[in-house]
Design a protein around this motif. Sequence first.
Motif, short mmCIF file in Angstrom:
data_model
loop_
_atom_site.label_atom_id
_atom_site.label_comp_id
_atom_site.label_asym_id
_atom_site.label_seq_id
_atom_site.Cartn_x
_atom_site.Cartn_y
_atom_site.Cartn_z
N ALA A 18 0.83 -1.21 0.00
CA ALA A 18 0.00 0.00 0.00
C ALA A 18 0.86 1.26 0.00
CB ALA A 18 -0.94 -0.01 1.21
N ALA A 19 1.94 1.26 0.81
CA ALA A 19 2.82 2.43 0.88
C ALA A 19 3.55 2.64 -0.44
CB ALA A 19 3.81 2.26 2.02
N MET A 20 4.04 1.57 -1.04
CA MET A 20 4.73 1.69 -2.32
C MET A 20 3.79 2.23 -3.39
SD MET A 20 6.92 -1.89 -2.25
CE MET A 20 7.49 -1.71 -3.96
N LEU A 21 2.56 1.73 -3.38
CA LEU A 21 1.59 2.14 -4.38
C LEU A 21 1.18 3.60 -4.18
CD1 LEU A 21 -0.08 1.03 -6.76
CD2 LEU A 21 -1.91 0.60 -5.12
N LEU A 22 0.95 3.99 -2.93
CA LEU A 22 0.56 5.37 -2.62
C LEU A 22 1.63 6.36 -3.09
CD1 LEU A 22 -1.26 7.48 -1.22
CD2 LEU A 22 -0.04 6.96 0.92
N LYS A 23 2.87 6.07 -2.76
CA LYS A 23 3.97 6.97 -3.14
C LYS A 23 4.06 7.11 -4.65
CE LYS A 23 8.98 7.53 -2.58
NZ LYS A 23 10.22 6.93 -2.01
N TYR A 24 3.96 6.01 -5.35
CA TYR A 24 4.07 6.05 -6.81
C TYR A 24 2.86 6.75 -7.43
CZ TYR A 24 4.06 4.59 -11.66
OH TYR A 24 4.01 4.61 -13.04
N PHE A 25 1.67 6.41 -6.96
CA PHE A 25 0.47 6.92 -7.61
C PHE A 25 0.35 8.43 -7.50
CE2 PHE A 25 -3.99 8.27 -7.46
CZ PHE A 25 -4.34 7.96 -8.77
N LEU A 26 0.69 9.00 -6.34
CA LEU A 26 0.56 10.44 -6.20
C LEU A 26 1.48 11.19 -7.16
CD1 LEU A 26 0.14 10.99 -2.36
CD2 LEU A 26 -1.62 10.77 -4.12
N SER A 27 2.68 10.65 -7.37
CA SER A 27 3.60 11.26 -8.32
C SER A 27 3.05 11.13 -9.74
CB SER A 27 4.98 10.59 -8.22
OG SER A 27 5.85 11.07 -9.22
N PHE A 28 2.55 9.95 -10.06
CA PHE A 28 1.95 9.69 -11.38
C PHE A 28 0.73 10.57 -11.60
CE2 PHE A 28 -1.41 7.47 -13.69
CZ PHE A 28 -0.80 7.22 -14.91
N ASP A 29 -0.09 10.72 -10.57
CA ASP A 29 -1.32 11.49 -10.69
C ASP A 29 -1.02 12.96 -10.94
OD1 ASP A 29 -4.18 11.73 -10.62
OD2 ASP A 29 -4.00 12.65 -8.63
N LEU A 30 -0.03 13.49 -10.25
CA LEU A 30 0.34 14.89 -10.45
C LEU A 30 0.77 15.13 -11.90
CD1 LEU A 30 0.87 17.75 -9.50
CD2 LEU A 30 3.10 16.99 -8.63
N GLU A 31 1.61 14.26 -12.42
CA GLU A 31 2.07 14.41 -13.79
C GLU A 31 0.91 14.34 -14.78
OE1 GLU A 31 5.10 11.59 -14.71
OE2 GLU A 31 6.45 12.26 -13.11
N SER A 32 0.02 13.39 -14.57
CA SER A 32 -1.10 13.23 -15.50
C SER A 32 -2.09 14.39 -15.39
CB SER A 32 -1.82 11.90 -15.26
OG SER A 32 -2.47 11.88 -14.01
N LEU A 33 -2.31 14.90 -14.17
CA LEU A 33 -3.20 16.05 -14.00
C LEU A 33 -2.67 17.28 -14.73
CD1 LEU A 33 -4.34 16.00 -10.25
CD2 LEU A 33 -5.82 15.84 -12.27
N VAL A 34 -1.38 17.53 -14.60
CA VAL A 34 -0.77 18.67 -15.28
C VAL A 34 -0.95 18.54 -16.78
CG1 VAL A 34 1.42 19.81 -15.79
CG2 VAL A 34 0.88 19.18 -13.43
N GLU A 35 -0.72 17.35 -17.30
CA GLU A 35 -0.85 17.11 -18.74
C GLU A 35 -2.29 17.30 -19.20
OE1 GLU A 35 -0.26 13.41 -21.87
OE2 GLU A 35 0.98 13.47 -20.05
N VAL A 36 -3.23 16.76 -18.45
CA VAL A 36 -4.64 16.86 -18.83
C VAL A 36 -5.11 18.31 -18.73
CG1 VAL A 36 -7.00 16.25 -18.13
CG2 VAL A 36 -5.24 14.49 -18.26
N ARG A 37 -4.69 19.00 -17.68
CA ARG A 37 -5.09 20.41 -17.54
C ARG A 37 -4.55 21.25 -18.70
NH1 ARG A 37 -2.88 25.15 -13.69
NH2 ARG A 37 -4.61 26.61 -13.99
N GLU A 38 -3.31 21.02 -19.08
CA GLU A 38 -2.73 21.77 -20.20
C GLU A 38 -3.50 21.50 -21.49
OE1 GLU A 38 1.33 20.57 -20.19
OE2 GLU A 38 1.93 22.00 -18.62
N GLY A 39 -3.88 20.24 -21.70
CA GLY A 39 -4.66 19.89 -22.88
C GLY A 39 -6.03 20.55 -22.86
N LEU A 40 -6.64 20.60 -21.67
CA LEU A 40 -7.94 21.23 -21.52
C LEU A 40 -7.85 22.73 -21.78
CD1 LEU A 40 -10.92 21.01 -20.78
CD2 LEU A 40 -10.27 21.12 -18.36
N GLN A 41 -6.81 23.36 -21.25
CA GLN A 41 -6.61 24.80 -21.47
C GLN A 41 -6.44 25.11 -22.96
OE1 GLN A 41 -3.21 25.33 -18.86
NE2 GLN A 41 -4.43 26.49 -17.39
#
Length: 227
Positions: free
Chosen positions: A197-220
């Motif tokens: 769970a800890a390994m997954l949490l650490k990885y996912f939050l980093s992955f999520d931030l990167e994907s959110l930035v990318e999606v937001r830029e595409g939306l803009q």
Amino acid sequence: MTATTDPLHIQLQPYLVERKNFYQLLHLLFSVPGNIDSLFEIKRDETFKELREFHDGGKILDRFFKHLNVEQIKREQQEFQRLFIGPGPLAAPPWESYYRSSEKLLFEEWTYQIRKVYHQFGLQYCKENNEPDDHLLLELEFMIYLSDLCLQETKDDRIEKLLATQISFLEEHLGIWIPYFCEKVIENTSSQLYLGAAMLLKYFLSFDLESLVEVREGLQLCLKIIH
């Protein structure tokens, strides 16, 4: 954004649903095993089945859940208490202020920063002033709440602002202290449940931030073209 005639908020639905499901799964992983049924609920979760291919933490969790039984759950309940609840010194305190305060104190400035953000969305912790607002589960719940708002929203500019809020929350809070929290868990447990769970949490939050930035830029970009 894909080339389609669907409105932007419809195009984003699969991505937003998947994000929400992952956050709900992470919340469950760090909520259990207080409720035995929750562990078996995770085992049946469709999102969980994807984790085997997603990250090493997911593979560890997959092995754990394949051999899940009542005796194992009892051991995990004890480990949950030792890591996150007490009594006695906690192996991995689940509060943001602990990791950001030089003296490892709770109810520090970050607690009140978090509270202010909750209040901006009309949210208030039911134990406000008695327990810190910057607990791991509360911060994950807030991300789930924002994900829900995105899914309900039909105005693209409002979705863009909600994505921006989540990016800021990750950059200014979760993304700062969660890596240290996860390292604490990893260093102090032999539990396959909490290790994975800890390994997954650490990885996912980093992955999520990167994907959110990318999606937001595409939306803009799409919004600029539309307007």
